[in-house]
Scaffold this active site. Structure first.
Site, PDB file in Angstrom:
ATOM      1  N   LYS A 132     -10.654 -12.609   5.205  1.00  0.00           N
ATOM      2  CA  LYS A 132     -10.606 -11.344   4.465  1.00  0.00           C
ATOM      3  C   LYS A 132     -12.018 -10.864   4.146  1.00  0.00           C
ATOM      4  CE  LYS A 132      -8.625  -9.295   0.243  1.00  0.00           C
ATOM      5  NZ  LYS A 132      -7.914  -9.574  -1.033  1.00  0.00           N
ATOM      6  N   SER A 184      -2.363 -10.833  -4.293  1.00  0.00           N
ATOM      7  CA  SER A 184      -2.937 -10.209  -3.094  1.00  0.00           C
ATOM      8  C   SER A 184      -2.858 -11.051  -1.835  1.00  0.00           C
ATOM      9  CB  SER A 184      -4.401  -9.838  -3.351  1.00  0.00           C
ATOM     10  OG  SER A 184      -4.480  -8.837  -4.338  1.00  0.00           O
ATOM     11  N   SER A 225      -3.843  -7.063  -1.568  1.00  0.00           N
ATOM     12  CA  SER A 225      -4.933  -6.428  -0.849  1.00  0.00           C
ATOM     13  C   SER A 225      -5.352  -7.186   0.423  1.00  0.00           C
ATOM     14  CB  SER A 225      -6.163  -6.291  -1.766  1.00  0.00           C
ATOM     15  OG  SER A 225      -6.624  -7.547  -2.219  1.00  0.00           O
TER      16      SER A 225
END
Length: 621
Positions: free
Chosen positions: A212, A312, A288
């Site tokens: 990420k 997330s 996210s």
């Protein structure tokens, strides 16, 4: 000005709150009062919110209408504040585990994890259905490489072709913010040579793993989903968790897309495009850690890393039909991760299977030997998954009103699956009451918002106009929280931790759906501006908060599909340091539900023959 003097709730002492099944504690559903906004509307609202005096008044009204004043700002607590959910280590005597020596190297830890895997992976409960869909695993890659039939270079080339295809219409999947074909080929070449010499570093050698874009990974910048953050905070080294994966020989394939600054749950990023759901490319992947979940779901990586500050990792994992593991606070070192929310954010793992989540967890977990700032020294247990079916006496705590506060499809699927798990393993469901869940959500929102605003304060003003419109609104709200509100939120943290400790005295885990809804549509008007959708946002985070706010470990496992063929996840939340127990339960759940798994519309078969006749294939509308 009577409306400025809104009365706050007076919370009764923890000892007087009944947590039993017949408690009279009122379950307050999310009281979200904010319309969905995109396009021109969100721009107008942003300008109003940023206008002096008027913006302050609007923020005050918003916070009041959404009960922040009543439940947090003006509330009265007996509890002292708890600023960091750092748990003293307690040996909880987990069942059927193997203890890791903390001095072992990441490859040695991975080898011990292999010893914990079942001899035959993918065992399912026989229900007479056809063979279920399953993604290639880390072990599949390692076996293919060792056989010589496929090399890491071949996989890398197929991967690069797939990513190239995914960036073009009609797919435009939005997997990555940054990736380098040259760097991928370089790593794959080194891995191929190791296999040719008969010297692979570990079972992860040559396996594609995505990171990420909130986690440092050379040679890429760390943008946090923005267009500017990397200019102020250049990436100079790998994060600790990335170093450990690199030491195992993994091919680090790039930095995945994310909701900008982690300030949303949809994964729609106006700068880099929305990360799309492989089960339906017109739906969100969730946020996210959206790109990481989408990549794993589409078969491009068996494992990816995310960061979980408010569900997330778990939310996008559930929406995309993969496994999401968020360990205990400080179980995985946070060095090299953007410090956007330092008391609630934790590195987490997204994986195609529970077994792969276990291997990645073994590789990256544990304290940094030279880091003496941590006051917690822990031991790490790995679950012996071959023995999961022999574990007895597991108690699953369920708060019925909270569990059922979701869409009908989610409620029916999760209830049916939970009962199937209970009946097959002869485990027990215990009815409990978890009070003040909505107040905890608001306290968490106050905390994560305050920390994000503070982290960016030194350079946010200079770059504020470069943020997406939805994130500008979020940052305006975050910056409105006062020191008093943050303090009150930490009192709620202490209070909720006491409630959860009492529940864990009676049960091994708390069970719930992972999200209140399945993936919803990506509207065309949201692609360029982002969107404000706090109603769906509240439904997505409904079951995630305690894992972050209280620093508890949690795992989500896919358990079925809704009426539109979109994935549904079930979540287990554990007491601190109980990751091994959670992984045992997740494996049991996976075994129970594997017959329900289906291939996504967009799926890439990098090894060449599983669930597909082509070496790389995808199906799209």
């Amino acid at each position: 000005m009577e409306f400025l003097k809104r009365k706050g709730l007076v919370y009764k002492p923890v000892k007087d709150v009944d947590l039993g099944p017949y408690s009279t504690e009122f379950y307050l559903q999310a009281n979200v009062k904010a319309p969905r906004m995109t396009g021109l509307l969100i721009k107008i609202f942003t300008f109003l919110l940023e206008f002096p005096i008027l913006g302050t008044l609007l923020l005050f009204i918003l916070k009041g209408n959404n009960l922040i004043h009543r439940l947090i700002t003006n509330a009265e607590f007996e509890e002292s504040p708890l600023f960091v959910p750092l748990h003293d280590f307690e040996d909880i005597k987990e069942k059927e585990v193997k203890c890791l020596d903390s001095s072992l190297s990441p490859p040695e830890k991975v080898q011990l994890a292999l010893d914990c895997l079942p001899k035959t992976s993918g065992e399912t409960l026989d229900d007479g259905t056809d063979s279920p869909f399953c993604r290639w695993t880390i072990m599949d890659y390692a076996k293919a490489y060792c056989s010589g039939d496929i090399t890491p270079i071949m996989v890398a080339e197929r991967f690069i072709d797939a990513i190239d295809e995914s960036t073009k219409p009609p797919l435009q999947m939005g997997f990555f913010i940054h990736y380098s074909p040259d760097d991928i080929i370089r790593q794959a070449t080194e891995s191929t040579l190791r296999y040719q010499r008969g010297e692979p570093i570990s079972v992860l050698d040559g396996v594609p793993v995505a990171i990420k874009d909130e986690i440092d990974c050379l040679p890429y910048p760390t943008t946090g989903g923005t267009t500017w953050l990397h200019k102020h905070r250049p990436c100079q080294d790998d994060a600790c968790c990335v170093k450990r994966l690199r030491l195992c020989g993994a091919i680090l394939v790039g930095k995945t897309n994310m909701h900008e600054l982690g300030s949303g749950t949809s994964g729609i990023n106006p700068h880099y495009g929305p990360a799309r759901n492989p089960y339906d490319t017109n739906k969100i992947a969730g946020g996210s850690s959206s790109g990481s979940a989408s990549l794993v779901s589409a078969g491009l990586c068996p494992v990816a890393l995310g960061v979980d500050g408010g569900g997330s990792v778990r939310m996008p994992a559930a929406l995309c039909g993969v496994v999401g593991l968020k360990p205990t606070f400080e179980r995985i070192p946070h060095d090299g991760v953007l410090p956007l929310n330092w008391t609630v954010g934790m590195v987490g793992i997204l994986a195609g299977t529970v077994e792969d989540a276990l291997i990645a967890y073994a590789a990256i977990s544990g304290e940094i030997p030279y880091n003496h700032t941590s006051s917690v020294l822990t031991k790490i247990n790995l679950p012996r998954l071959s023995m999961t079916k022999s574990i007895s006496g597991i108690k699953l705590a369920k708060y019925g009103k909270w569990f059922d506060d979701c869409s009908d499809d989610v409620r029916i699927c999760c209830t049916k699956t939970l009962h199937k798990l209970r009946d097959h393993y002869n485990w027990k469901i215990i009815d409990v009451t978890i009070p003040e869940i909505e107040a905890m959500r608001l306290a968490h929102y106050t905390t994560i918002g305050s920390e994000c605003s503070t982290a960016l304060d030194s350079f946010k003003k200079k770059n504020f106009a470069e943020l997406g419109w939805d994130v500008r609104v979020a940052q305006s709200i975050y910056g409105s929280f006062s020191g008093l509100e943050y303090l009150k939120a930490q009192r709620m943290r202490n209070r909720q931790l006491q409630f959860h400790k009492k529940i864990f005295m009676e049960a091994d885990v708390i069970v719930s759906p992972t999200t209140g809804v399945t993936a919803y549509p990506i509207q065309d008007d949201a692609v360029k501006t982002g969107e404000l959708d706090y109603v769906n946002g509240a439904a997505l985070v409904r079951y995630s908060i305690s894992g972050n706010f209280l620093g508890l470990p949690a795992v989500t496992v896919p358990v079925g599909l809704d009426s539109m063929g979109l994935p549904i996840g079930l979540q287990f939340i554990g007491r601190p340091w109980s990751e091994a127990t959670l992984i045992h339960l997740a494996f049991a759940m996976q075994t129970t539900c594997m017959s329900e798994y289906r291939k996504p519309e967009v799926y890439h078969d990098l090894l060449g023959s599983k669930n597909s006749s082509n070496s790389m294939s995808f199906e799209a509308n």
